[in-house]
Write a protein that holds these residues in place. Sequence first.
Motif: not given
Length: 399
Positions: A15-22, A79-87, A89-95, A331-333
């Motif tokens: 939640a904090m790092l959804a603040g990449a766009v905060a 790759r693992n880190t990107a997967e962790l970021a997606l998990s 960021f709830q509801g991330a609308d990216i693939q 997270i930025l994306a």
Amino acid sequence: MRGCAAKARLGSLGAMLAGAVALTGCMGSSLGEYPGYPSTPDGQPATTGETLGTGTVRVGLLLPMSGGGSASSIATVFRNTAELALSDFQGADIQILVKDTAGTAAGGKAAAQAAISEGAELLLGPVFAPAVGGAGSVARASGVPIVAFSSDEAVASRGIYLLSFLPRGDVRRIVTYAASQRKRSFAALLPDDTYGAVAEAAFRQEVGRAGARIVTIERYKVQGGDTTDIAEKARRIAANASQIDAVFVPAGNVAPFVAQTLTTSGVNLATTKMLGSGQWEATQVLNAPPLSGAWYPGPDGAGFKAFAERYRAAHGSAPPRNASLAYDATILAAGLVRSAGASRFSERVLTNRDGFLGIDGVFRFNRDGLNQRGLAIYEVTGSGSRVIAPAPRSFGSGS
């Protein structure tokens, strides 16, 4: 701005790092629709290879999966880190479309072509400069921006943004801080290589910007474990010690030896301050007694510590320090897709002067592809380091 920062701090690390766009998300005047920017079309082409996430907006992740050795290890971690970021960021609308660059220019070009042909609107990576160059030749022609992980400033350009920690950012922060502490006369001991040339250009610029002066700059050559040239150049600086307030030695691998050489040559490092770079963030440097009291710049470590604990829990090992780049990029994306609508990856949004908030603090991209980061100042204690000037939480007005 205070409300934005508070929102970014709520809840979990994710939640904090959804603040990449905060920082941008609260700036309505900076975001919104951008006429003519293409949104994701209906009926996406089929994907090839591994994908992460199931969102509607596609993003390429270009990594040296088959590069071998440390390159492949970095690719796996990112790759693992990107997967962790997606998990997180709830509801991330990216693939995320994971593509292999092999760490080469040809591989970067092929990976970018594949990702873009499959509908990627943004490319994250590559890691190495040659692959960034290869990917850039394709992405630029297609109008797809890149957020790359290389620290080679030569590959940055309009539309190719470097997220990594750059030499000039370190130089600016440490010289500005030293000048604020009444250090007015500087020397530098730099490696005689490409990094040293970049550091010297930044050093000259920032000392001038601070209204201070340069007494001398020495460049040394390193051949294996032979420290003869380093010692000779350090002694030349020591000969002018009475005129010098601070000595800039950015290379962490030689900093303890230089400190010892300066001390044995009669330099009082309690008054003539040694200055370093982010390369000093290593145990063998921070635990070196000759460097006690020296200063160097670096990101606030709290965010990375929390991230590293989550990564270890998920993958059983500690991530390398640069793994935060892949997390913040992901997270930025995801954040820009959520907050910026159709304009999500436009130049106007990516170069927003208010910047973004990530694991390593605030950052922003310049139109030339380089970045600025909010860095703390640390003091070496001989058994680690301590913060003596905190990292800024935002970019000041007009900065």
